[in-house]
Design an enzyme around this catalytic site. Structure first.
Site, short mmCIF file in Angstrom:
data_model
loop_
_atom_site.label_atom_id
_atom_site.label_comp_id
_atom_site.label_asym_id
_atom_site.label_seq_id
_atom_site.Cartn_x
_atom_site.Cartn_y
_atom_site.Cartn_z
N ASN A 31 0.86 -1.18 0.00
CA ASN A 31 0.00 0.00 0.00
C ASN A 31 0.89 1.23 0.00
O ASN A 31 1.72 1.39 0.89
CB ASN A 31 -0.91 0.03 1.23
N THR A 32 0.73 2.08 -0.99
CA THR A 32 1.58 3.26 -1.13
C THR A 32 0.97 4.45 -0.41
O THR A 32 0.73 5.51 -0.99
CB THR A 32 1.80 3.57 -2.62
N ARG A 33 0.72 4.25 0.86
CA ARG A 33 0.14 5.28 1.71
C ARG A 33 0.30 4.84 3.15
O ARG A 33 0.65 3.70 3.42
CB ARG A 33 -1.34 5.48 1.40
N LEU A 34 0.01 5.75 4.05
CA LEU A 34 -0.05 5.36 5.46
C LEU A 34 -1.31 4.54 5.68
O LEU A 34 -2.35 4.79 5.05
CB LEU A 34 -0.11 6.60 6.36
#
Length: 166
Positions: A31-34
């Site tokens: 996942n390219t996010r927090l």
């Protein structure tokens, strides 16, 4: 760490794995996010991950290295949602008539919600995240019980009592 290098990825992200009964790890996803649960990591590490993400996005280097991370204690997060647990968790809409969030050492509330806001059916039902920190899991759970018992949301249905029971 290697997957980020191979992809030349230079921002916040989460690499997820599944572990089976024998202890073998299997890649699940990136996942390219927090994650929504990032406050749990923040409370146990003392690192502001949102700040770190913004700094990296603006071209700065991280202000810590992996070896600098020391995790202490235990944190737990509860998601407060405008849903009716007594009616198949259907979304709840309406005006928030009264709102009191818990306060105290080791208690954090991440929210946008204010008294008088109107909850519509057009967005995610999550109203807030209550995150509690303790020196161990038992203390974190005790703080969460206290924090949820101090939470007051009137005017809409919500899942706070369900979370207390859970």
């Amino acid at each position: 760490f290697q997957i980020a290098k191979v992809l030349s990825y230079t921002n916040a992200g989460t690499v997820k794995f599944i572990v089976d009964e024998s202890g073998s790890f299997y890649f699940l996803e990136v996942n390219t996010r927090l994650q929504v649960e990032h406050p749990v990591s923040e409370m146990t590490s003392g690192i502001d991950l949102v700040k770190a993400q913004l700094l990296v996005a603006s071209g700065s280097k991280l202000f810590f290295k992996q070896d600098d991370l020391i995790f202490r204690g235990h944190a737990i997060e509860a998601r407060i949602c405008a849903e009716d647990p007594d009616n198949n968790y259907l979304p709840s809409i309406g005006k928030v008539a009264k709102l009191i969030w818990p306060e105290g050492p080791g208690i954090r509330v991440d929210t946008y919600l204010r008294e008088g806001d109107v909850i519509s059916p057009y967005y995610d039902s999550m109203l807030a995240k209550v995150i509690c920190y303790g020196y161990n899991r038992r203390e974190a759970l005790q703080k969460m019980q206290f924090a949820l018992s101090q939470t007051v949301i009137l005017g809409i249905k919500h899942n706070v009592n369900f979370l207390v029971d859970l």
